[in-house]
Design an enzyme around this catalytic site. Structure first.
Site, PDB file in Angstrom:
ATOM      1  CG  HIS A  70      -2.070  -1.019   1.027  1.00 20.30           C
ATOM      2  ND1 HIS A  70      -3.089  -1.166   1.935  1.00 20.30           N
ATOM      3  CD2 HIS A  70      -2.301  -1.920   0.033  1.00 20.30           C
ATOM      4  CE1 HIS A  70      -3.919  -2.112   1.507  1.00 20.30           C
ATOM      5  NE2 HIS A  70      -3.461  -2.592   0.368  1.00 20.30           N
ATOM      6  CD  GLU A  72      -2.198   4.264   2.961  1.00 24.40           C
ATOM      7  OE1 GLU A  72      -1.784   3.514   2.051  1.00 24.40           O
ATOM      8  OE2 GLU A  72      -3.404   4.345   3.273  1.00 24.40           O
ATOM      9  CB  CYS A  98      -6.533  -0.613   4.634  1.00 24.65           C
ATOM     10  SG  CYS A  98      -4.802  -1.145   4.766  1.00 24.65           S
ATOM     11  CB  CYS A 101      -2.183   1.691   5.913  1.00 21.28           C
ATOM     12  SG  CYS A 101      -1.549   0.836   4.452  1.00 21.28           S
TER      13      CYS A 101
HETATM   14 ZN   LIG Z   1      -3.422   0.126   3.419  1.00 23.53          ZN
END
Ligand SMILES: [Zn+2]
Ligand SMILES: [Zn+2]
Length: 153
Positions: A70, A72, A98, A101
């Site tokens: 991801h 982040e 999410c 993260c």
């Molecule tokens: Zn994430």
């Protein structure tokens, strides 16, 4: 001449990063900022040298694409790789983070999350951010304002 705000500037950077995303399901960008300076950026993509979702298709398990890291996470990992402290930093993301993260953001000492769009905002992520005293705020990205500024000369 009216300049764009810091919020719009960092949000524009995150949206620019999202345009490098290699996953066809969602394009996300993240920018880590300290003292109004960009210290790292990331987008959701495969590990370096790995196959891209845009070429090979997504690798979906339980309705999630597991091929990508991801945005982040990539930004935080970049800080780890180059030895840049994230304590007290802020993160600008195109979408609400999410749960994974969210935890990485809290654990890295980031104190504020600015996100442009809601994305399955998980109640537990909202709760964890609150518990960790992380400031969370929606900052919608006004792309027309940013691009009209570039085009007016
Ligand atoms: Zn994430
Ligand atoms: Zn994918």
């Amino acid at each position: 001449m009216e300049r764009i705000t810091w919020d719009q500037y960092f949000m524009a950077q995150s949206h620019l990063l999202a345009m490098r995303s290699t996953c066809t399901r969602l394009a996300v960008g993240a920018t880590i900022v300290r003292d109004k300076r960009i210290i790292a950026g990331g987008y959701n993509g495969s590990i370096a040298g790995g196959a891209h979702c845009i070429d090979e298709g997504c690798y979906v398990i339980d309705n999630h694409c597991v091929r990508t890291i991801h945005a982040e996470m990539n930004a935080i990992i970049q800080c780890a790789k180059f030895g840049v402290p994230t304590e007290g930093a802020e993160i600008y993301v195109t979408h609400f983070p999410c749960l994974h993260c969210c935890k990485a953001i809290i654990q890295s000492g980031i104190k504020a999350v600015y996100y442009a769009q809601d994305y399955k905002n998980h109640p537990y992520a909202i709760e964890l951010f609150k518990q960790a005293n992380v400031h969370v705020e929606q900052v919608p990205f006004d792309s027309t304002k940013v691009f009209s500024f570039l085009n007016k000369s």
